[in-house]
Scaffold this active site. Structure first.
Site, short mmCIF file in Angstrom:
data_model
loop_
_atom_site.label_atom_id
_atom_site.label_comp_id
_atom_site.label_asym_id
_atom_site.label_seq_id
_atom_site.Cartn_x
_atom_site.Cartn_y
_atom_site.Cartn_z
N ARG A 1 39.53 17.71 18.20
CA ARG A 1 40.00 16.35 18.49
C ARG A 1 39.22 15.43 17.56
O ARG A 1 38.15 14.94 17.92
CB ARG A 1 39.75 16.00 19.96
CG ARG A 1 40.97 15.35 20.59
CD ARG A 1 40.82 15.04 22.06
NE ARG A 1 41.49 13.79 22.36
CZ ARG A 1 41.43 13.16 23.53
NH1 ARG A 1 40.75 13.69 24.52
NH2 ARG A 1 42.07 12.03 23.71
N ASP B 1 35.57 3.19 25.56
CA ASP B 1 35.60 4.31 24.61
C ASP B 1 34.82 3.97 23.35
O ASP B 1 34.28 4.85 22.67
CB ASP B 1 37.03 4.66 24.26
CG ASP B 1 37.73 5.27 25.45
OD1 ASP B 1 38.21 4.51 26.31
OD2 ASP B 1 37.76 6.51 25.55
N ASN C 1 38.94 0.01 25.44
CA ASN C 1 38.98 0.83 26.64
C ASN C 1 40.45 1.11 26.95
O ASN C 1 41.35 0.64 26.24
CB ASN C 1 38.28 0.12 27.82
CG ASN C 1 38.07 1.03 29.01
OD1 ASN C 1 37.72 2.20 28.85
ND2 ASN C 1 38.30 0.52 30.21
N LYS C 2 40.70 1.86 27.99
CA LYS C 2 42.05 2.24 28.37
C LYS C 2 43.00 1.03 28.38
O LYS C 2 42.62 -0.07 28.80
CB LYS C 2 42.00 2.86 29.78
CG LYS C 2 43.28 3.49 30.24
CD LYS C 2 43.71 4.65 29.39
CE LYS C 2 42.63 5.69 29.30
NZ LYS C 2 42.89 6.70 28.24
N GLN D 1 44.85 8.08 35.55
CA GLN D 1 43.50 8.59 35.77
C GLN D 1 42.81 7.90 36.95
O GLN D 1 41.92 8.47 37.57
CB GLN D 1 42.63 8.40 34.51
CG GLN D 1 43.01 9.25 33.32
CD GLN D 1 43.95 8.52 32.38
OE1 GLN D 1 44.64 7.58 32.80
NE2 GLN D 1 43.99 8.92 31.13
#
Lengths: 368, 368
Positions: free
Chosen positions: B94, B248, B258-259, B207
């Site tokens: 990844r 992140d 972030n998300k 999530q």
């Protein structure tokens, strides 16, 4: 509206005028199921179980419900007592739906006054048709008044694609024809303007992903389904030119109650200098309330609407799946209120106005 | 962390030290499946197919991956060429996962330098354990430094419930122990402070609904799953005291990737005067980038993650369902960037600091 080459509305009387037919919107987009409503019980079920939704369509369904009350009344002359009792039962189907009560109360005195069974039936039919056409006409005008906003952006961009974001479904499925938020989009598409719609999926009931995407697809309008989380990012990166939503209730001071999550999109539009318009027929204005956040009651619905998601499984069957842990509680707030300061303007059947009391009153001086 | 009375982490070596075991997070919350990773291929699959996710856990998995490279190497002495080739293959699993490369590059020179097979195995084991404990310790410290923020609100409210909203899963499932955003919550719960967590379901991969709700439930912490649309409404009505999310990547100027959807919650927190904190180990700071919105690349993932939703059907089987029309396109933007001006502060392993370059540099003067 066009569906696979056929002209269609979400509600219509059967050819023999004995039943009322509606699209069962719970089955969309995976199946186009038409439900046959034979009497008042069927009408009430269609409203309560959300075969039909959206304020104007609930009003139209109620109007045809009064028609069925009259046509299915027991043999002989119909008593006012009977009509009143059945009309009250219809009004109680969804007590918070303003258009439901409005439609029933508009037709009731006229059928009570009509001389005999035949005249009552004829009156109910004529009134139901009038309400349906009234809603359709309002939406057509909203489209006409919204079109210049899109055309102006298109011209400023030298004809390149105008990207419009919308939340929930304020389309023809909710409004008989054209829709409210979608009316300017249909008008722009019809006028040959290159548009693309970002469709918020609109959790928890996914009206955007299920209904708005279906409508736009059937009309051949370019669109992309996105999560409700994505709009802010798109706006930050210049990928949204305009936001248009509908509303369930708007104060005459300009505060907008609409599907939960609308407020977050309005904040992002403001933060990125993107125009945020709300499309509505003037019947949606509340002429009493002044402070939307403080005064408009927000419905809390069954948490299972958040916990379970319905869709088509790999075998083609429509079923629901549970997402969170079975023992985790969920909360289901159905609407939120976007303060007027975040709203660029309103697109109404009489024209466009600013989101403040003065501008709204100027357009609707006859209301109080 | 406690799961049904048993101490558990998301990754651990088997008792005989021959395999690495991880919770297959794709199956949560409906099944707690432990996957047995026997070799590098299994490790790569676990990372790519997201059995494991979250930057610290990906780093820990990579570290145990290097251990398996050594233990499963062909008989005889292990050549540096072999080790380098396999380590490179692991790093490529990844490419955007910073912690993956970091973990491999930290261990690689040490196993290359170790004298023989036995020493290489011993070195790899020791290094993997050290990385895991390093991540766990960082999270424990984040919890300690975040606790006073919650305690202060609790005291101000005279001990009544502190409502904290979080987005996505920055919990122990992502971070070995305690988590980042959740660490102060676990610390507050442990300290006997009455807290309740609003858990954003976090579309598209849910999530929040699947993992954060599961974690909090197992820890006995009060929580409610809500749609990503609901947070703004809750904040308007005084039902949120504090927001804590993970990240992140965060620029050293304070912009937070972030998300997707985090930015919308930060806007709503700002609009309602609610503190918005981001919890992170300092390894998440990017010391080069200055402008997060302009510079941080945002991953676009498979649109099917938006179109299909996985859950447990009424028969108990885990399956996916399609929500929008089969022919409607979808867009899947994985992250967004919240500008520093919307962030109240950062909770790090060294303490709390403001969301600006000066404050961040003061806490981490050794970074550059």
């Amino acid at each position: 509206m066009q569906v696979d080459g056929k002209e269609m509305r979400p509600i219509w009387p059967s050819e023999d005028m004995k039943t009322v037919q509606v699209i069962d919107q719970r089955q969309l987009p995976h199946e186009l199921v038409v439900a046959d409503l034979k009497n008042l019980d069927d009408i009430i079920e269609a409203i309560q179980e959300m075969y039909v939704r959206g304020a104007p369509l609930i009003g139209a369904t109620a109007a045809w419900g009064v028609y069925l009350i009259v046509t299915t009344a027991p043999e002989g002359e119909i008593s006012n007592e009977y009509l009143n009792r059945e009309c009250d039962r219809l009004k109680a189907a969804r007590p918070t739906a303003v258009n439901l009560a409005w439609a029933v109360d508009r037709i009731r005195p006229k059928i009570l006054a009509a001389e005999n069974r035949e005249a009552k039936i004829e009156t109910a039919r004529r009134e139901a048709e009038a309400i349906v056409e009234f809603e359709a006409d309002n939406c057509r005008r909203i489209g006409e008044h919204g079109l210049p906003l899109i055309r102006e952006i298109s011209e400023r961009k030298n004809g390149s694609t105008v990207h419009i974001l919308t939340h929930c479904n304020a389309g023809w499925l909710a409004c008989v024809e054209f829709g409210t938020a979608t009316a300017p989009m249909y008008a722009a598409h019809e006028a040959g303007i290159d548009i693309h719609i970002w469709v918020d999926e609109t959790r928890p009931l996914n009206q955007g992903a299920r209904l708005t995407a279906w409508e736009l697809g059937k009309a051949g309008i370019k669109h992309t389904v996105i999560t409700d989380n994505a709009g802010g990012h798109l706006m930050q990166h210049g990928l949204v030119d305009l936001v248009i939503t509908g509303t369930d209730r708007t104060t005459h001071t300009g505060d907008v109650a609409n599907k939960i999550g609308t407020y977050l999109k309005a904040l992002a539009a403001k933060d990125n200098g993107i125009p945020f318009y709300v499309a509505l027929p003037s019947s949606t204005f509340d002429w009493r309330m002044r402070d939307g956040v403080a005064e408009i009651p927000i419905e809390e619905r069954n948490p299972d609407e958040v916990r379970f998601i319905q869709g088509r499984d790999d075998s083609g069957a429509v079923r629901r799946v549970l997402v969170p842990p079975a023992d985790s509680p969920a909360g289901n707030y159905a609407f939120d209120v976007t303060p007027a300061r975040l709203v660029t303007g309103f697109i109404t059947e009489r024209g466009v106005c600013g989101a403040n009391e003065q501008d709204i009153r100027r357009l609707f001086p006859d209301e109080n």
